[in-house]
Design an enzyme around this catalytic site. Structure first.
Site, mmCIF file in Angstrom:
data_model
loop_
_atom_site.group_PDB
_atom_site.id
_atom_site.type_symbol
_atom_site.label_atom_id
_atom_site.label_comp_id
_atom_site.label_asym_id
_atom_site.label_seq_id
_atom_site.Cartn_x
_atom_site.Cartn_y
_atom_site.Cartn_z
ATOM 1 N N HIS A 1 -8.053 0.892 2.264
ATOM 2 C CA HIS A 1 -7.810 0.716 3.304
ATOM 3 C C HIS A 1 -8.561 1.506 4.411
ATOM 4 C CE1 HIS A 1 -4.658 -1.488 6.049
ATOM 5 N NE2 HIS A 1 -5.959 -1.413 6.779
ATOM 6 N N GLU B 1 0.875 -1.215 0.025
ATOM 7 C CA GLU B 1 0.022 0.021 -0.097
ATOM 8 C C GLU B 1 0.895 1.412 -0.124
ATOM 9 O OE1 GLU B 1 -2.747 -0.439 3.487
ATOM 10 O OE2 GLU B 1 -3.744 -2.190 2.544
#
Length: 435
Positions: free
Chosen positions: A313, A290
């Site tokens: 997220h 990420e």
């Protein structure tokens, strides 16, 4: 933690804190404590920590490792979320660090073993955002079953596509939950209230809520479910848990949702299953890699897949969840700093003694973190044998152990002698004396 009133030659090996004559157990001058909060930690935490009198510095974003190495040198406590990486290099640069607060569910961004070896306790908030994640999954179930992500994108492109093919109600459909913990069980109740049938798979037998049923194998859950949602921690057993083989076991046209950890699902296999039409859609909130900051940095094989919802997220990113996390983690940090309480620490023995009002002024709390080897308690018993130990408790976790003892009727000279002898034991990691 800082020393207060007593000269200490090796501060990382131990500290005596707080010379005062209050009858309430107090640790030290709290204004000496320096706290660094990164990644826009919720204001509830900032306020709670500042109310203690600590020096609190805040940053809206994560810091790079090089910057963090310099910044953390004289910090006693650091609070982070998911993007900051507390590596061995960073922890070794922290000369005064005693405690870490992870204002999120996971702690995989921290080298937990190295932190424990340095006597640094780590706290998180594993359950405060459970409701937020469960609600997101319910929303995604509805969105996927009606292909609303694709319809929304088409409309923004000026393309009117009024269709009903392969669009369904969720009532009467089967939801398969992998991992029936706090999030999975809450999701189970919400799904049943919307008319879904719920199956769940977990590695341990659990009491079902409502009319949900536990199945004995992952394969049976995958084969029976119209929607499969994952709510498991990242462990060696769960990494790559869902791959090409497992995806083939799922019903044709079924849906996969992952709001747990990015390493649970093999992304190339999922993209293949979506593009081939075997899966009817997917919703993914977590990814193996990420971006460290907001901006145009996201890349994934899932981009452009049909009926696929991708979110950055944000499963626990609601105002309510972040506020609750701020309260829970900040209170854990305060209790550890002020009282030595380690209840809830993920890498530390969980030890607590009730904070009490002493009738005598000369009373202390000894907090002793040491290597978990035989014979240590005998040494400490010998050191404290001539003193009035009101209460004592110890526990171990892995390679380290932690002891707390409340001692009364001690003079200033005796306090220094206790500190010196305990901190000079061969197994000492860090010793604190609170009073």
């Amino acid at each position: 933690m800082p020393s207060g009133g007593v000269e200490v030659s090796h501060e990382r090996r131990g500290s005596v804190a707080g010379l005062n004559k209050a009858k309430i157990l107090k640790p030290f001058n709290t204004a000496n404590i320096k706290i660094l909060l990164l990644e826009n930690v919720n204001e509830t935490a900032v306020s709670a920590l500042r109310e203690q009198g600590y020096q609190v510095e805040t940053h809206a974003k994560a810091l790079s490792e090089d910057v963090l190495v310099e910044k953390i040198r004289d910090i006693h406590c650091i609070g982070i979320r998911s993007k900051t990486k507390l590596t061995k290099r960073v922890l070794d640069a922290a000369e005064k660090l005693g405690v870490i607060g992870c204002f999120c569910i996971g702690t995989n961004q921290v080298d937990l073993e190295h932190a424990s070896q340095k006597g640094v306790a780590v706290f998180n908030s594993p359950f405060s955002n459970s409701r937020s994640v469960a609600e997101l999954v319910i929303a995604e179930i509805v969105l996927l079953s009606r292909q609303l992500g694709d319809r929304n994108k088409e409309m923004h492109q000026g393309n009117w596509q009024k269709v009903s093919a392969n669009c369904y109600e969720i009532r009467g459909k089967t939801l398969g939950i992998v991992g029936y913990g706090h999030i999975g069980s809450q999701l189970s109740v919400l799904a049943e209230s919307m008319g879904m049938r719920v199956l769940f798979y977990d590695v341990v037998p659990l009491m079902p809520l409502g009319t949900s049923k536990q199945v004995t194998t992952l394969a049976s859950l995958l084969e029976s479910s119209d929607f499969v949602t994952l709510h498991v921690p990242e462990t060696e057993e769960t990494k790559n848990m869902i791959g090409e083989h497992e995806l083939r076991q799922m019903k044709r046209g079924s849906f996969l949702i992952n709001a747990s950890r990015g390493t649970i699902v093999q992304i190339p296999a999922l993209a293949k299953a979506l593009r081939s039409g075997h899966l009817g859609g997917a919703a993914v909130d977590v990814f193996p890699k990420e971006p460290a900051a907001n901006g145009p940095y996201f890349e994934s094989e899932l981009v452009g897949c049909p009926n696929t919802l991708l979110t950055p997220h944000i499963g626990g990113s609601t105002e309510e969840a972040q506020s609750m996390i701020g309260v829970e983690v900040s209170q854990a940090l305060i209790k550890f700093i002020n009282n030595g309480t380690s209840i809830g620490a993920v890498n530390y023995p969980e030890v607590d003694l009730r904070a009490i009002r002493y009738e005598e002024e000369n009373s202390i709390r000894l907090c002793y973190t040491h290597l978990n080897v035989p014979g240590v308690l005998r040494q400490i018993t010998d050191i404290l044998a001539d003193h009035n130990v009101d209460k004592q408790f110890s526990d171990s976790k892995g390679k380290i152990a932690y002891l707390m003892a409340d001692i009364s009727d001690v003079t200033q000279e005796q306090i220094q002698e206790i500190y010196r002898r305990v901190s000079e034991t061969p197994t000492n990691i860090i010793t604190r004396v609170l009073y």
